[in-house]
Each structure stands twice: as C-alpha cells, then as structure tokens.
Design an enzyme around this catalytic site. Structure first.
Site, PDB file in Angstrom:
ATOM      1  N   GLN A   1      14.569 -29.104  29.817  1.00 20.54           N
ATOM      2  CA  GLN A   1      13.271 -29.233  30.483  1.00 20.54           C
ATOM      3  C   GLN A   1      12.238 -29.839  29.539  1.00 20.54           C
ATOM      4  O   GLN A   1      11.927 -29.243  28.509  1.00 20.54           O
ATOM      5  CB  GLN A   1      12.789 -27.847  30.925  1.00 20.54           C
ATOM      6  CG  GLN A   1      11.432 -27.856  31.617  1.00 20.54           C
ATOM      7  CD  GLN A   1      10.921 -26.452  31.893  1.00 20.54           C
ATOM      8  OE1 GLN A   1      11.012 -25.580  31.032  1.00 20.54           O
ATOM      9  NE2 GLN A   1      10.404 -26.228  33.081  1.00 20.54           N
ATOM     10  N   GLY A   2      11.710 -31.023  29.877  1.00 16.80           N
ATOM     11  CA  GLY A   2      10.690 -31.670  29.055  1.00 16.80           C
ATOM     12  C   GLY A   2       9.328 -31.558  29.708  1.00 16.80           C
ATOM     13  O   GLY A   2       8.822 -32.532  30.279  1.00 16.80           O
TER      14      GLY A   2
ATOM     15  N   SER B   1       6.573 -29.061  28.181  1.00 23.48           N
ATOM     16  CA  SER B   1       5.552 -28.760  27.167  1.00 23.48           C
ATOM     17  C   SER B   1       5.405 -29.891  26.161  1.00 23.48           C
ATOM     18  O   SER B   1       6.376 -30.573  25.826  1.00 23.48           O
ATOM     19  CB  SER B   1       5.924 -27.490  26.394  1.00 23.48           C
ATOM     20  OG  SER B   1       6.150 -26.429  27.273  1.00 23.48           O
TER      21      SER B   1
ATOM     22  N   SER C   1      14.285 -26.529  24.982  1.00 25.77           N
ATOM     23  CA  SER C   1      15.489 -25.728  24.722  1.00 25.77           C
ATOM     24  C   SER C   1      16.732 -26.559  24.985  1.00 25.77           C
ATOM     25  O   SER C   1      16.829 -27.234  26.026  1.00 25.77           O
ATOM     26  CB  SER C   1      15.522 -24.497  25.637  1.00 25.77           C
ATOM     27  OG  SER C   1      14.370 -23.720  25.451  1.00 25.77           O
TER      28      SER C   1
ATOM     29  N   GLU D   1      11.543 -21.194  38.239  1.00 23.59           N
ATOM     30  CA  GLU D   1      11.700 -20.715  36.865  1.00 23.59           C
ATOM     31  C   GLU D   1      11.109 -19.311  36.704  1.00 23.59           C
ATOM     32  O   GLU D   1      11.652 -18.462  36.025  1.00 23.59           O
ATOM     33  CB  GLU D   1      11.025 -21.693  35.891  1.00 23.59           C
ATOM     34  CG  GLU D   1      11.303 -21.356  34.435  1.00 23.59           C
ATOM     35  CD  GLU D   1      10.709 -22.365  33.448  1.00 23.59           C
ATOM     36  OE1 GLU D   1       9.965 -23.265  33.878  1.00 23.59           O
ATOM     37  OE2 GLU D   1      10.986 -22.216  32.255  1.00 23.59           O
TER      38      GLU D   1
ATOM     39  N   SER E   1       3.109 -18.052  29.172  1.00 18.47           N
ATOM     40  CA  SER E   1       2.822 -16.825  28.417  1.00 18.47           C
ATOM     41  C   SER E   1       2.331 -15.717  29.365  1.00 18.47           C
ATOM     42  O   SER E   1       1.932 -15.987  30.503  1.00 18.47           O
ATOM     43  CB  SER E   1       1.746 -17.107  27.361  1.00 18.47           C
ATOM     44  OG  SER E   1       0.505 -17.290  28.001  1.00 18.47           O
TER      45      SER E   1
END
Ligand SMILES: Cc1cc2nc3c(=O)[nH]c(=O)nc-3n(C[C@H](O)[C@H](O)[C@H](O)COP(=O)(O)OP(=O)(O)OC[C@H]3O[C@@H](n4cnc5c(N)ncnc54)[C@H](O)[C@@H]3O)c2cc1C
Length: 393
Positions: free
Chosen positions: A125-126, A128, A160, A245, A371
C-alpha cells in the site's frame, strides 16, 4: 452479543477444522525477506488448492461466495488451529482485493483477483508520505498524464512489504490545482516498473527486521488502464480502501487475540512467581489483568460481529474505526501483560515471531491504518456527528 449459527454453518465449521488440522504448516514462519514471501505465498496457495481462499469473495472472481459469518467461522478455526498469520498477503486479500471487487473494472478484476487468491502475487500500500500520514489528503507524489500513461514522481514511506511486493495500491496527485481531496488518483502500480527504488527501513524489532520501505518514484510510467475509479476520484477509492482496512481487514487478527489470551493464561499457570512457590496465575494482580483481557476480547468479538453485519451490506464505513481503536489499544495492553508474565525471559528476542517480537511490534498497533487520535476524530465527527475541531494552522 452471540453469533447464532445454523446447522449448515456448524457442519461448515467441522469441515474447516478437519482441513486445517491436516494442512496447517508446522515449520516456523521466517520473519524476513524472500523466505518469508515464499512461506506466506505457499500457504496461501495451499488454502486456494484446498478450496478455502476468498471465502466471502464473489464466485465470479474465484472466491467461494459464502457469507461473512462463514468467513468468521473460518477465522475462528484458523486461530484455534494456530495457523500462520496472513503476512505479505495482507494488503491483497484484505483491502487491495476488496477495493478492486467494489470499484475495479472487469479487466482489472479478471487479471488481479485470481492471482491474489492463488498466492501468486504480493500487494503493498503506497498511501503515506513523509509529509502526509494522518493528513493523507496532503499527499504530494505527482502524476501527469502523458499519452496513455501516468508519469509518477515523488516518494512514499512506511510501505509494508514493498521490498517483496509485485503490485501497489498507489495514491498520486493528478490535479495540483484542485482542492486537496479532489485531485487524487488511485492507481495499480507494478513494482517492477523502471524508476522505482525501494529503501528498506530498519525497525526496533531487531537487526533483521525490515518490515517496511521508503519508496521513490522517478518518472515511473503506469498505464492509465491501471487507474481504479476515475482520474481525480481517488479520494473516494481511498475511503473505500480505508473502510475495509479499518473495518474487516484485521478481523482474523482480532479473533486470533482470543487464543493469545488462553495461551497467556497457560503461560501464567506454568510460571513460578517471585516467592518461588506459587504460580503467576495465583497472583491477584496478574489474574485480574488476564480476566480483564479475556473480557475485553469477548467485547471485541461482539464488535467484530457488528462490523461484519454492517459489512455484509457493503463497505463497513467509518464505524470500522470503533473496532480498530478498541482492538489496537487492547492488543498493546495484552502484549505488555505477556512481558510482565515472562519477566527477564522476555529479554530473549528469539528467532521466530514469539512473545518478545510480538510485544515490540505491538507499539505500531496504535499508528498503522491510522493512529488512535485519528480514529477518535473519525468516531467523533463521522460516527457520532460531533462538530469538527478547529483546523490546525
Ligand atoms: C507498522 C506500520 C506499517 C505501516 N504500513 C503502511 C503501509 O503499508 N502503507 C502506508 O501507506 N502507510 C503505512 N503506515 C503508515 C501509517 O499509516 C502512518 O504512520 C499513520 O497514518 C500516521 O501517520 P504519520 O506517521 O505521518 O504520523 P503523523 O500524521 O505525523 O502523526 C503524528 C502524531 O500526531 C497525531 N495527529 C496527527 N494528526 C492529528 C489530528 N488531526 N488530530 C489529533 N492528533 C493528530 C497522531 O496521532 C500522531 O500521534 C504504516 C505504519 C506502521 C507503524
């Protein structure tokens, strides 16, 4: 809240249990590099060949077309059998694939979904960037249209498994002049395209733990046919991805934590306390924390069932943040408890996943996938309808 299962679902459970007993790999999962990729893909392939991949995915894309209740039963039995974590297959199975199912073209679905289910490819997953994490819509990685391609320049971070991935769900800015949520595009990026450079980032889990990478894009050409949804409509696509997600992606892990509590209770029963006589399970404070953890996981289970019944009607939406927040914080408490039970033994890192590595990894729970602060904002604003806070300058 109880999950009422039908006799058919219970016979499905028996079938799942029997298959898992015979097929779960018993050799330890490598924690890094090509060996980890091969291990996770091989296990996914085994599940596919056994007819157990994509239980709730539609039949026309290679899934079983069963309900999310059956999916939960699978996860419950999976945890009970001590099956390996989903690992590098996480993004493809849990939010990349589901986003394609919901929003992809027929060609995109036909090409990618079977490969994900068969354990042939790894997705990452790109989203951030160094200057856009919580405030994802501030992303600056740019893409300009050149003929029938997008040409991408910029950088993504904390990606990741980028080092072992074949495809990426990539968010790029295609209209720098539009309001920030309006000029974004969601595109499938083949990770072997010229111009991509991956720099692994070391984590505190250990000298061999490169969980994620910073990824650089230098004139990377991606076919326009890889765009999911429309050019400049990527924010809607990203919200679909994040809904999966934060809603259903961690379901397996959440269910797995109920087994972890039972393992911890056993560990406390086997560990002699500081008096050299009684076990830690006889220690009032430890016993009470274990009981609280068990109750919290029962509550978690009820929240997961509620998410599932919402997800059965489509994307789980912002309510997924309730489960994600509660789980992330409870998981950290449980991992801290494991260290308090292990005492000095917890200092031993060990070669495989084990208690200590899992404890260190748990710090990421309240950051990854948004977060805890961000989840609280979403719950406040989008679930409870509270007024938005003042904008940061
Ligand atoms: C293990 C791990 C794996 C990850 N994998 C991926 C991946 O595969 N792909 C990917 O794209 N990203 C990934 N991420 C990145 C993750 O999504 C971001 O780290 C996360 O969204 C936070 O962004 P940030 O790190 O830029 O922190 P920042 O956004 O800079 O936040 C810093 C602090 O400020 C607080 N804060 C920020 N904004 C607000 C606000 N509006 N209100 C209240 N508090 C606020 C945050 O809660 C945090 O405490 C991963 C992260 C981790 C830890």
């Amino acid at each position: 809240m109880m999950l009422q299962t039908t006799p058919e679902e219970e016979s499905f459970r028996a079938e799942v249990r029997e298959w898992l007993q015979a097929n779960v790999p018993r050799d330890p999962r490598p924690t890094d590099g090509k060996a980890m990729r091969e291990y996770d893909l091989a296990w996914q392939r085994t599940q596919f060949e056994g007819g157990w991949a994509g239980i709730s995915w539609p039949k026309e894309v290679g899934g079983r077309g069963l309900s999310l209740v059956e999916q939960i039963i699978w996860f419950e039995e999976y945890a009970r059998a001590g099956a390996p974590r989903v690992g590098v297959c996480f993004v493809g199975l849990n939010h990349g694939g589901p986003t394609l199912i919901a929003k992809g073209t027929e060609e995109q679905k036909a090409f990618h979904l079977p490969k994900i289910l068969k354990g042939e490819v790894v997705w990452c997953q790109g989203f951030s960037e160094p200057g856009a994490g919580s405030d994802l819509a501030s992303l600056r990685t740019s893409a300009v249209i050149d003929g029938d391609h997008l040409v991408v320049n910029g950088s993504k971070i904390w990606t990741s498994y980028a080092q072992v991935a074949d495809y990426q769900e990539l968010l790029v800015r295609t209209d720098p002049n539009a309001p920030k949520h309006k000029g974004i595009t969601w595109v499938i990026c083949p990770m072997d395209t010229p111009g991509i450079e991956k720099r692994p980032i070391l984590t505190m889990v250990g000298p061999d733990d490169f969980h994620f990478c910073q990824v650089f894009y230098n004139d990377v050409r991606i076919p326009l046919s890889n765009v999911v949804g429309a050019v400049n409509d990527g924010w809607n696509m990203a919200n679909a991805t994040l809904g999966f997600e934060r809603g259903t992606a961690f379901m397996a892990e959440q269910i797995h934590y109920s087994s972890i509590i039972e393992e911890l209770i056993e560990l406390a029963a086997e560990t002699v306390g500081p008096d050299g006589e009684s076990t830690l399970l006889q220690d009032g404070e430890i016993a009470s924390r274990l009981a609280t953890a068990r109750a919290e996981m029962a509550a978690m289970r009820a929240m997961t069932y509620a998410t599932v019944s919402r997800a059965a009607r489509g994307n789980p939406g912002p309510e997924g943040s309730l489960t994600r927040l509660f789980f992330a914080e409870a998981a950290q408490r449980i991992r801290k408890l494991s260290m308090d039970i292990l005492g000095p033994q917890g200092l031993v890192l060990g070669a495989d996943e084990g208690w200590t590595r899992s404890y260190m990894r748990s710090f990421a729970q309240t950051i990854a996938a948004g977060s805890s602060d961000v989840q609280r904002n979403i719950i406040g604003e989008r679930v409870l309808g509270l007024p938005r806070g003042p904008k940061a300058s």
